[in-house]
Design a protein around this motif. Structure first.
Motif, PDB file in Angstrom:
ATOM      1  N   ASN A  40       0.859  -1.281   0.041  1.00 47.01           N
ATOM      2  CA  ASN A  40       0.057  -0.079   0.101  1.00 47.01           C
ATOM      3  C   ASN A  40       0.868   1.214   0.026  1.00 47.01           C
ATOM      4  N   ASP A  71      -5.315  -2.169  -0.094  1.00 54.25           N
ATOM      5  CA  ASP A  71      -6.243  -1.197   0.444  1.00 54.25           C
ATOM      6  C   ASP A  71      -6.985  -0.533  -0.738  1.00 54.25           C
ATOM      7  N   ARG A  74      -7.739   3.332  -0.515  1.00 57.88           N
ATOM      8  CA  ARG A  74      -6.864   4.666  -0.517  1.00 57.88           C
ATOM      9  C   ARG A  74      -7.063   5.487  -1.684  1.00 57.88           C
ATOM     10  N   GLN A 446     -14.233   1.034   9.139  1.00 56.08           N
ATOM     11  CA  GLN A 446     -14.211   0.334   8.114  1.00 56.08           C
ATOM     12  C   GLN A 446     -15.316   0.412   7.358  1.00 56.08           C
TER      13      GLN A 446
END
Length: 458
Positions: A40, A71, A74, A446
């Motif tokens: 990431n 991810d 992002r 989340q």
């Protein structure tokens, strides 16, 4: 991509981005196998390997990156996610993959196919071996095995030690103190003041090893127990074991445990809380005894009605809580609120307990309207998270609002607002100094990222 000469890590990141942009699957996979933590990492413009692969339409590279846990939520310095980039350049197959949507379906915040997400407190490396809970002879034998691991609690607070002096969220990283039978033998003999809970077994080699571990027991299983001791014993224990302390307050300090140890706490703490709070039979008020490795209470009164049938008063309780990311009818804003007890500037998803006779969907609709005045139509389940404060199960949902006017109840919620996608991205990237959301270990965080990741910025 920026100049990376003289910096080995930057050089590796630059190579990763180059392989992703070129679609070089073999070299990208080899690099990530060697350095998985780079997945990431972003360039100066905020672009990640996922974004470079998406920009150039490399479907297989995107698949590899997603499988390795990148991810997708992002954002780069232009506040674009990989999904934004895929949609802008017309890569429908990649856009559907990034949005968890099967081929042929149009991505939208309620039609997205959602993959199971492992939240904090969810990871487990223990087999609970529930069939062994009724075998008192086996449990007694396991308690005395030299390899058996005990974790200690007092007043529901786990005994921990600082982990390498690291700090996060103004709290030190911590790890559970683990003990063997020889360390706690005399405490186990004080049956009136201790509670022992069987947590499960693991195969030897999966646990954190230390120099005091003896041979594997004959069936190859390392057994875990939670031991709760009273305040007097706790003081004595701390004197005997320097460097250990009982974690208090539990939140947010408990979020500094490793993922594995957090999963153990999520199992042990609710059972101990149930035992602590239900000292007498809820049916007749008589004394009870703990059985089945700590997972059942039996009333000592022989003619108590609780001895017939199945009663939830006899077993550890789990309290279902709905927590929902409410989306504006236009899909471009989400609803976040704050309680009076929150730290200044903290906003999060609305949440509330499920009532008897209520579905998850109806609980979402009722709680949102009670707290914010906003009416909700369709509801979709996303994922769930155990929350051992003391025994909740957070049921995460995405909910489609059918009204937009906000009128907070001023009882549970003091403020609620519609936040645009751009505002939420700024908050997640900590560019907004006045507003923040719960840390990444919380399901609320989340859910917010989930919505940002599947809602394109076009």
């Amino acid at each position: 991509m920026e100049d990376s000469e003289g910096n080995p890590k930057k050089q590796l990141i630059s190579e990763l981005h180059h392989f992703a942009a070129d679609g070089n699957k073999a070299r990208l996979t080899a690099l990530l196998d060697h350095s998985p933590s780079l997945i990431n990492e972003a360039a100066m413009n905020g672009w990640t390997a996922l974004m470079y692969a998406t920009r150039n339409g490399h479907f297989e590279i995107v698949q590899v990156l997603l499988e390795k846990g990148c991810d997708r939520s992002r954002t780069n310095t232009s506040n674009q996610t990989a999904l934004d980039i895929a949609r802008f350049w017309g890569y429908k197959n990649i856009a559907n993959l990034l949005a968890n949507v099967e081929d042929g379906l149009e991505p939208f915040f309620l039609t997205c196919q959602v993959k199971e997400h492992e939240h904090y407190f969810c990871r487990t490396f223990l087999d609970r071996k529930s069939e062994k809970r009724v075998d008192s002879k086996w449990l007694s034998m396991k308690q005395k095995e030299p390899t058996t691991i005990y974790i200690i609690f007092s007043n529901l607070n786990p005994l921990v030690t600082s982990d390498d002096g690291e700090h996060s969220f103004q709290y030190p990283k911590v790890k559970l103190c683990k003990f063997r039978y020889k360390d706690i033998k005399r405490y186990l003999e004080q049956t009136e003041t201790i509670t022992t809970i069987f947590l499960g077994v693991e195969f030897h080699g999966l646990s954190v090893k230390d120099s005091n571990v003896g041979k594997e027991d004959e069936d190859g299983l390392v057994t875990w127990f939670a031991l709760s001791i009273d305040s007097t014993a706790a003081d004595r224990f701390l004197q005997e074991h320097q460097g250990c302390y009982f974690l208090h307050p539990p939140m947010p300090a408990m979020l500094q445990l490793s993922e594995n140890e957090a999963g153990v706490i999520a199992q042990a703490r609710p059972v101990l809380a149930w035992d602590n709070r239900y000292q007498f039979c809820p049916t007749c008020g008589s004394a009870t005894k703990l059985e089945d490795g700590g997972y059942r209470k039996s009333c000592l009164k022989k003619d108590c009605p609780s001895h017939k049938g199945i009663h939830n008063t006899c077993f550890p309780r789990v309290d279902p809580v709905v927590i929902m990311q409410v989306i504006h009818p236009e899909g471009s804003h989400c609803l976040l609120g704050r309680k009076k007890t929150f730290p200044p500037g903290m906003f999060t998803c609305l949440a509330g307990f499920v009532e008897p006779g209520e579905t998850i969907e109806n609980a979402v609709r009722r709680e949102v309207e009670e707290e914010s005045g906003v009416k909700v139509g369709q509801v979709r389940y996303v994922s769930c998270q155990p929350w051992p404060m003391p025994s909740s199960l957070m049921i995460g949902c995405i909910a489609a609002a059918v009204s937009t006017e906000i009128k907070v109840d001023n009882i549970e919620i003091e403020d609620a607002r519609w936040f645009s996608r751009e505002q939420v991205i700024e908050i997640l990237n900590k560019k907004n100094q006045n507003i923040f959301v719960p840390p990444h270990q919380a399901i609320a965080h989340q859910l917010i990222k989930h919505w940002v990741g599947m809602n394109a910025n076009l």
